[in-house]
Structures are given as structure tokens and as C-alpha cells.
Design a protein around this motif. Structure first.
Motif, PDB file in Angstrom:
ATOM      1  N   GLY A 140       0.793  -1.236   0.000  1.00 49.73           N
ATOM      2  CA  GLY A 140       0.000   0.000   0.000  1.00 49.73           C
ATOM      3  C   GLY A 140       0.820   1.278   0.000  1.00 49.73           C
ATOM      4  O   GLY A 140       0.272   2.369  -0.101  1.00 49.73           O
ATOM      5  N   PHE A 141       2.109   1.171   0.085  1.00 50.06           N
ATOM      6  CA  PHE A 141       2.943   2.362   0.261  1.00 50.06           C
ATOM      7  C   PHE A 141       2.978   3.201  -1.022  1.00 50.06           C
ATOM      8  O   PHE A 141       3.324   2.697  -2.089  1.00 50.06           O
ATOM      9  N   ASP A 142       2.637   4.483  -0.905  1.00 43.00           N
ATOM     10  CA  ASP A 142       2.557   5.331  -2.102  1.00 43.00           C
ATOM     11  C   ASP A 142       3.916   5.985  -2.393  1.00 43.00           C
ATOM     12  O   ASP A 142       4.175   7.120  -1.989  1.00 43.00           O
ATOM     13  N   LEU A 143       4.744   5.253  -3.092  1.00 46.07           N
ATOM     14  CA  LEU A 143       6.090   5.755  -3.385  1.00 46.07           C
ATOM     15  C   LEU A 143       6.058   6.922  -4.357  1.00 46.07           C
ATOM     16  O   LEU A 143       6.865   7.845  -4.260  1.00 46.07           O
ATOM     17  N   ASP A 144       5.112   6.865  -5.308  1.00 46.79           N
ATOM     18  CA  ASP A 144       5.010   7.970  -6.276  1.00 46.79           C
ATOM     19  C   ASP A 144       4.790   9.288  -5.533  1.00 46.79           C
ATOM     20  O   ASP A 144       5.413  10.307  -5.845  1.00 46.79           O
ATOM     21  N   ALA A 145       3.899   9.242  -4.516  1.00 44.42           N
ATOM     22  CA  ALA A 145       3.581  10.470  -3.773  1.00 44.42           C
ATOM     23  C   ALA A 145       4.818  10.960  -3.024  1.00 44.42           C
ATOM     24  O   ALA A 145       5.108  12.168  -3.010  1.00 44.42           O
ATOM     25  N   ALA A 146       5.557  10.025  -2.418  1.00 45.42           N
ATOM     26  CA  ALA A 146       6.768  10.416  -1.669  1.00 45.42           C
ATOM     27  C   ALA A 146       7.767  11.092  -2.609  1.00 45.42           C
ATOM     28  O   ALA A 146       8.346  12.141  -2.294  1.00 45.42           O
ATOM     29  N   LEU A 147       7.932  10.485  -3.786  1.00 45.92           N
ATOM     30  CA  LEU A 147       8.889  11.016  -4.755  1.00 45.92           C
ATOM     31  C   LEU A 147       8.433  12.373  -5.284  1.00 45.92           C
ATOM     32  O   LEU A 147       9.219  13.319  -5.418  1.00 45.92           O
ATOM     33  N   GLU A 148       7.126  12.455  -5.549  1.00 49.72           N
ATOM     34  CA  GLU A 148       6.579  13.685  -6.105  1.00 49.72           C
ATOM     35  C   GLU A 148       6.750  14.856  -5.118  1.00 49.72           C
ATOM     36  O   GLU A 148       7.156  15.956  -5.510  1.00 49.72           O
ATOM     37  N   THR A 149       6.462  14.593  -3.843  1.00 43.69           N
ATOM     38  CA  THR A 149       6.589  15.651  -2.827  1.00 43.69           C
ATOM     39  C   THR A 149       8.028  16.148  -2.777  1.00 43.69           C
ATOM     40  O   THR A 149       8.301  17.350  -2.794  1.00 43.69           O
ATOM     41  N   LEU A 150       8.945  15.207  -2.741  1.00 46.58           N
ATOM     42  CA  LEU A 150      10.356  15.595  -2.636  1.00 46.58           C
ATOM     43  C   LEU A 150      10.804  16.367  -3.878  1.00 46.58           C
ATOM     44  O   LEU A 150      11.419  17.436  -3.774  1.00 46.58           O
ATOM     45  N   LEU A 151      10.474  15.840  -5.067  1.00 42.16           N
ATOM     46  CA  LEU A 151      10.950  16.489  -6.298  1.00 42.16           C
ATOM     47  C   LEU A 151      10.309  17.866  -6.490  1.00 42.16           C
ATOM     48  O   LEU A 151      10.964  18.800  -6.967  1.00 42.16           O
ATOM     49  N   ALA A 152       9.036  17.996  -6.090  1.00 42.30           N
ATOM     50  CA  ALA A 152       8.373  19.312  -6.203  1.00 42.30           C
ATOM     51  C   ALA A 152       9.114  20.333  -5.337  1.00 42.30           C
ATOM     52  O   ALA A 152       9.378  21.468  -5.772  1.00 42.30           O
ATOM     53  N   ALA A 153       9.486  19.915  -4.131  1.00 43.76           N
ATOM     54  CA  ALA A 153      10.212  20.838  -3.234  1.00 43.76           C
ATOM     55  C   ALA A 153      11.581  21.175  -3.815  1.00 43.76           C
ATOM     56  O   ALA A 153      12.055  22.321  -3.725  1.00 43.76           O
ATOM     57  N   GLU A 154      12.208  20.199  -4.439  1.00 43.14           N
ATOM     58  CA  GLU A 154      13.540  20.426  -5.031  1.00 43.14           C
ATOM     59  C   GLU A 154      13.458  21.403  -6.210  1.00 43.14           C
ATOM     60  O   GLU A 154      14.309  22.265  -6.380  1.00 43.14           O
ATOM     61  N   ILE A 155      12.408  21.254  -7.015  1.00 47.17           N
ATOM     62  CA  ILE A 155      12.234  22.158  -8.162  1.00 47.17           C
ATOM     63  C   ILE A 155      11.962  23.581  -7.646  1.00 47.17           C
ATOM     64  O   ILE A 155      12.554  24.561  -8.102  1.00 47.17           O
ATOM     65  N   GLU A 156      11.076  23.641  -6.663  1.00 46.33           N
ATOM     66  CA  GLU A 156      10.716  24.927  -6.041  1.00 46.33           C
ATOM     67  C   GLU A 156      11.975  25.638  -5.510  1.00 46.33           C
ATOM     68  O   GLU A 156      12.152  26.846  -5.666  1.00 46.33           O
ATOM     69  N   ALA A 157      12.869  24.853  -4.921  1.00 47.09           N
ATOM     70  CA  ALA A 157      14.087  25.436  -4.327  1.00 47.09           C
ATOM     71  C   ALA A 157      15.166  25.715  -5.378  1.00 47.09           C
ATOM     72  O   ALA A 157      16.240  26.215  -5.045  1.00 47.09           O
ATOM     73  N   GLY A 158      14.880  25.351  -6.614  1.00 50.64           N
ATOM     74  CA  GLY A 158      15.839  25.608  -7.699  1.00 50.64           C
ATOM     75  C   GLY A 158      17.007  24.616  -7.731  1.00 50.64           C
ATOM     76  O   GLY A 158      17.987  24.826  -8.438  1.00 50.64           O
ATOM     77  N   ARG A 159      16.886  23.528  -6.990  1.00 52.17           N
ATOM     78  CA  ARG A 159      17.990  22.562  -6.979  1.00 52.17           C
ATOM     79  C   ARG A 159      17.830  21.499  -8.058  1.00 52.17           C
ATOM     80  O   ARG A 159      18.777  20.811  -8.411  1.00 52.17           O
ATOM     81  N   VAL A 160      16.611  21.349  -8.558  1.00 51.24           N
ATOM     82  CA  VAL A 160      16.342  20.404  -9.651  1.00 51.24           C
ATOM     83  C   VAL A 160      15.741  21.213 -10.782  1.00 51.24           C
ATOM     84  O   VAL A 160      14.893  22.083 -10.546  1.00 51.24           O
ATOM     85  N   GLU A 161      16.169  20.958 -12.021  1.00 49.50           N
ATOM     86  CA  GLU A 161      15.666  21.764 -13.149  1.00 49.50           C
ATOM     87  C   GLU A 161      14.293  21.297 -13.608  1.00 49.50           C
ATOM     88  O   GLU A 161      13.417  22.084 -13.924  1.00 49.50           O
ATOM     89  N   ASP A 162      14.121  19.989 -13.685  1.00 51.78           N
ATOM     90  CA  ASP A 162      12.842  19.440 -14.153  1.00 51.78           C
ATOM     91  C   ASP A 162      12.824  17.956 -13.798  1.00 51.78           C
ATOM     92  O   ASP A 162      13.877  17.368 -13.530  1.00 51.78           O
ATOM     93  N   ALA A 163      11.650  17.352 -13.794  1.00 56.86           N
ATOM     94  CA  ALA A 163      11.575  15.922 -13.464  1.00 56.86           C
ATOM     95  C   ALA A 163      10.287  15.339 -14.001  1.00 56.86           C
ATOM     96  O   ALA A 163       9.291  16.053 -14.168  1.00 56.86           O
ATOM     97  N   VAL A 164      10.318  14.037 -14.271  1.00 52.65           N
ATOM     98  CA  VAL A 164       9.096  13.339 -14.661  1.00 52.65           C
ATOM     99  C   VAL A 164       9.070  11.995 -13.931  1.00 52.65           C
ATOM    100  O   VAL A 164      10.098  11.332 -13.804  1.00 52.65           O
ATOM    101  N   ILE A 165       7.885  11.655 -13.419  1.00 57.81           N
ATOM    102  CA  ILE A 165       7.729  10.363 -12.738  1.00 57.81           C
ATOM    103  C   ILE A 165       6.969   9.431 -13.678  1.00 57.81           C
ATOM    104  O   ILE A 165       5.929   9.818 -14.242  1.00 57.81           O
TER     105      ILE A 165
END
Ligand SMILES: Cc1cc2nc3c(=O)[nH]c(=O)nc-3n(C[C@H](O)[C@H](O)[C@H](O)COP(=O)(O)OP(=O)(O)OC[C@H]3O[C@@H](n4cnc5c(N)ncnc54)[C@H](O)[C@@H]3O)c2cc1C
Length: 472
Positions: free
Chosen positions: A295-320
Motif C-alpha cells: 500500500g505504500f505510495d512511493l510515487d507520492a513520496a517522490l513527487e513531494t520531494l521532487l516538487a520541493a527540489e524544483i521549487e528550491a531551484g535545486r532540480v531543473e525538471d523531473a518526470v515520474i
């Protein structure tokens, strides 16, 4: 020699001894087409007992033995040297017919497999029993367990599960004199003296012939999430790995870096491939998370982290990846880089490792030194950054001819390997030494370490007949 071959044929059966040039040809060259040797014959024993009798027969005749599995090794380790270097001759000993899965113990989480089993066959057998055998690499459809063990293969899941050394509990080995050592213990705890299996793992066939192994199995992940992430530079990738591990712990099962030129080659040469992201980003990482909790929602965990990284300017773009097919397409891009580089033409390849914390410095300094010395050279950099391991390869400048480029190999290697050494790294992270790096390693290992290696070789193979001219 006629008698000798007759004796071998009597052991393995006439049809399992190949001596016609056309029959032997596939066994006498390597995957990259860089090495070609000669042999008296190729023998294909069908059991450990036959391997033992073949090796004893070779020992009696003073003939060298070159063990061979899937022949996907990248350092010329499974290619015979030929008569100039080995005047009494060599026999290529193919393990392909030792392909039985001898046992699978679900309670003990182990699988006992013969050396000629193809890696993929072992993965599938584990999956059929609801378990995971985690070793995974691009050549898994051809590479064998014996070859994986003998090169201490790594691949894309070392970050979570370790390399072949860490996945092995026991071995069965035919020694240089033809005796069989049965070390097929399936124990996670055994402190009864020297751990002999580790001598043969990573030995590239120079100490004995591995015929069977007991390997660890793991729970099968039930959920996974895969993302393709664009980043400014390798330092940003290392920083992302740190935050991802903080956030998701041991669920991070793969973290692969792909430089722009490596991606461009895959896009150019692999039919049907496409860039997962718009805009030509300099660096990308392929991230995989897995978990056994359904039941563990890994997509959600990854999405939350990557969204914060993009917001902080540390990641340029990402796709899950939104489906297994999309995840597979992302992995195809990564796994086809070697193939694409082969199609592109000649290359000078390196398989270095440094501590993860020094990856960024390695790439910056190596790039700068090589571009200054060899203007126009194309640096194709990708690899298992989570393990500090890079396939740091060079393709020739468009205008240069193949021969002129390859002539520079020594000078290129010196720059790359000296730097890896300076940063406390290794010149061969996963492929071994084989013929390719046998001489070069003398520059990087201490006299004490080389003495210890020679002493082990002398103790186990006093006549020097096990895969001569490789490693040492
Ligand atoms: C496209 C591609 C991608 C790859 N990716 C990776 C990767 O990610 N990670 C990685 O670690 N490697 C990788 N490799 C290298 C290669 O696949 C591995 O080294 C593999 O483990 C070799 O297995 P093999 O059966 O083909 O061995 P071979 O090439 O047949 O032999 C390799 C060495 O092991 C010895 N040997 C083979 N079988 C035995 C035996 N039973 N007993 C004793 N000695 C033996 C040989 O003499 C030789 O020295 C890749 C190769 C290719 C072509």
C-alpha cells in the motif's frame, strides 16, 4: 596434442569439444571486439565432475585453462592469449552447459545455481518463488553467474543490495589441480577461519573454476516508483541523493547519472527512444524507489520531494513514470548507452570509482584536463553515481580518425586513472582487470598489495595455468 584432445573428448563427449576454426570463433574474441586469441580447442563440460577432470587433464599436460561464461566481460578476461604468450596452448572452458538451478530454499532465502546459469534465468527463478535476486545489469540476458562472480559484478542495484560478493553465501570451485572444493554453505553466520569464497569472487578465473554458488534472495518489492530528473551538475545530483536517502531511506534502490552526450548517443542510435524531458539538460539521474509494502505510495513520496527540489531551484525538471511501460522506457535509455556508444564508433572507456563525495570534483577536473589536452574529444559520462562508480568514456572528436584516437589511449588513461587514484578511488570499479588493466594496476597498487596477490596466486595455482596473463 592429438592425444590430449582425445582425452578431453573422452571426458566431455566428442560433440562438446570444438576445434574447427568456425566453431571456435565466437569463443575467441570479446564483446567489444578489442581482443582476439587462439586456443587448442573449446570444451563444454556438462557437470562439476567433468570440469574437474578437464582441469586435471590440462594440468597434467601443462595446458592453460581459460574459463568462459557469457563472454560479456569488458576487459578481455575470457579471451585466450594465443601461442605467442602461451606456448603450451590454452583450452577455453565454457561453463554454458552447467546451467541447472540445483535448489531454492524459501525459508533460508537462498538459491543454489550452477555457474553457467544466465543471470536473467536466476532472476526469473527467484521471481517465480516470490523472491528477488537483485543483481541487475544490461548484459543480464547473456552474462552468467560464474562470470558475475568472477568479476564481482555490480550493476544498478548495488546501492541497496550490494555487489556479487555481498550476495554470495557459498561456492563450489574446481581448483587448478582438478580437486573440487565444496564450499556450498548456505549460512549467514560462519566464522570458522578464512572465508575462502572471497578469494575466488573477483579473481577472474585466475585461481580456479567456479562451478556452483549459493546466492541470497530478498523479499520481492511490491511497489516501485521511477523518475527521470534533470540537474545542473553532478554536485546537484550527489546532493539530491543525500536528501532522497534522508527522506526515503533504504527504499532508494537505484540512482544512475547520465551526462548529456551519453543521452544524446542513446537518442541517436536506439530506435524508438525519446528524451523524457523538454530542453537539453546537461545532467540527468534515473531514480528508482522500491518497497515491499503493497500500500505504500512511493510515487507520492517522490513527487513531494521532487516538487520541493524544483521549487528550491535545486532540480531543473523531473518526470515520474506513470506506468510500468514508461518506467521500462526510462531504463531502456540508461541500459542502451553502452550499445549506442558501440554503434557510434571507437571509444576509450573507463570504469572508475571514487568516494561519492568526490564524484563532482572528479568529473570537473577530468573534463577540464582532457578537453585541454584533446580538443574536441566527446566525454560520454554515465554510471552508478550512488556507488561512486562512473563509466567515464571518451568518443573520438568528429574530425579525428579511429587509429589516431586509439593511439592516445595511454595518455588518456593516465589522466583519468591518476586522478581517480589521487581522489582515493579505483581504476576498475566493476569490470575487473583482465588483460586490459593488468599492467596498469602496477602503478596504483602498493608493492605490498601486489606481493600478497602473487602469493595467493602461487599458493592456489603454482603452475600458473589458470587463465594466465589476466589480473597478474
Ligand atoms: C552492455 C554491457 C553492460 C554491462 N554492465 C555491467 C554492469 O553494470 N556491471 C558490471 O559489473 N558489469 C557489467 N558488464 C560486464 C559483464 O557483463 C560482467 O562482467 C559479467 O559479470 C560477465 O559475465 P560473463 O558470464 O559474460 O563472463 P565472461 O565474460 O565469460 O568472463 C568474465 C571473467 O570471468 C571469468 N569466468 C567466467 N566464468 C567463470 C567461472 N565459472 N569460473 C571462473 N572464472 C570465470 C572469465 O575467465 C573472465 O575472466 C556489462 C557488459 C556489457 C556487455
Amino acid at each position: 596434442m592429438g592425444d590430449f584432445k582425445e582425452r578431453l573428448a573422452a571426458i566431455v563427449g566428442r560433440s562438446q569439444l570444438l576445434s574447427a576454426a568456425a566453431d571456435m570463433a565466437p569463443f575467441l574474441g570479446d564483446w567489444r571486439g578489442r581482443y582476439r586469441g587462439e586456443a587448442l580447442c573449446v570444451v563444454r563440460p556438462g557437470s562439476t565432475d567433468e570440469v574437474a577432470r578437464v582441469v586435471a587433464c590440462c594440468a597434467g599436460a601443462g595446458v592453460a585453462v581459460v574459463p568462459q561464461g557469457g563472454n560479456t566481460g569488458l576487459v578481455g578476461g575470457a579471451t585466450p592469449l594465443g601461442p605467442a604468450a602461451c606456448p603450451r596452448g590454452e583450452v577455453v572452458l565454457s561453463l554454458a552447459r552447467l546451467s541447472r538451478i540445483r535448489a531454492l530454499d524459501q525459508d533460508n532465502n537462498t538459491i543454489t545455481v550452477e555457474a553457467g546459469c544466465i543471470l536473467q534465468q536466476v532472476q526469473e527463478a527467484a521471481a517465480a518463488a516470490g523472491r528477488l535476486f537483485p543483481l541487475s545489469l544490461a548484459a543480464e540476458g547473456s552474462a552468467t553467474i560464474g562470470g558475475n562472480l568472477s568479476t564481482n559484478a555490480g550493476g544498478v542495484q548495488v546501492l541497496r543490495y550490494g555487489n556479487m560478493r555481498e550476495l554470495t553465501l557459498g561456492l563450489e570451485v574446481v581448483l587448478a589441480d582438478g580437486r573440487i572444493w565444496n564450499g556450498l554453505r548456505a549460512l549467514r553466520k560462519d566464522n570458522t577461519g578464512y572465508d575462502l569464497k572471497h578469494l575466488f569472487i573477483g579473481a577472474e578465473g585466475t585461481l580456479g573454476v567456479i562451478t556452483c554458488a549459493v546466492l541470497k534472495l530478498f523479499p520481492r518489492p511490491r511497489v516501485s516508483a521511477t523518475a527521470w530528473v534533470a540537474l545542473r551538475d553532478p554536485a546537484a545530483a550527489v546532493a539530491l541523493l543525500g536528501r532522497l536517502t534522508d527522506h526515503c531511506g533504504e527504499r532508494v534502490s537505484a540512482f544512475e547519472i547520465i551526462g548529456r552526450k551519453a543521452l544524446d548517443l542513446a537518442l541517436k542510435h536506439i530506435p524508438g527512444s525519446r528524451d523524457p524531458l523538454a530542453g537539453a539538460h546537461a545532467w540527468q539521474v534515473l531514480v528508482e524507489l522500491t518497497d515491499t509494502l503493497a500500500g505504500f505510495d512511493l510515487d507520492a513520496a517522490l513527487e513531494t520531494l521532487l516538487a520541493a527540489e524544483i521549487e528550491a531551484g535545486r532540480v531543473e525538471d523531473a518526470v515520474i513514470a506513470q506506468s510500468e511501460a514508461q518506467a521500462a522506457a526510462l531504463w531502456q535509455l540508461r541500459e542502451n548507452i553502452s550499445e549506442a556508444q558501440k554503434i557510434e564508433g571507437v571509444s576509450i572507456k573507463h570504469d572508475i570509482s571514487v568516494p561519492v563525495s568526490r564524484i563532482s570534483e572528479f568529473i570537473a577536473r577530468a573534463d577540464e584536463a582532457l578537453e585541454r589536452r584533446f580538443p574536441g574529444v566527446r566525454i560520454v559520462c554515465f554510471g552508478h553515481i550512488g556507488d561512486g562508480n562512473l563509466h567515464y568514456n571518451l568518443s573520438k572528436p568528429e574530425a579525428q580518425d579511429n587509429a589516431g584516437f586509439i593511439e592516445q589511449t595511454g595518455a588518456v588513461n593516465l589522466i583519468v586513472h591518476d586522478l581517480a587514484d589521487e581522489l582515493s578511488g579505483s581504476i576498475s570499479a566493476e569490470h575487473g582487470l583482465g588483460q586490459l588493466k593488468r599492467a596498469e594496476i602496477l602503478r596504483y597498487k602498493s608493492a605490498v598489495e601486489m606481493d600478497l596477490m602473487r602469493a595467493i596466486k602461487l599458493a592456489l595455482d603454482p603452475a600458473g595455468l589458470m587463465n594466465p596473463g589476466k589480473v597478474l
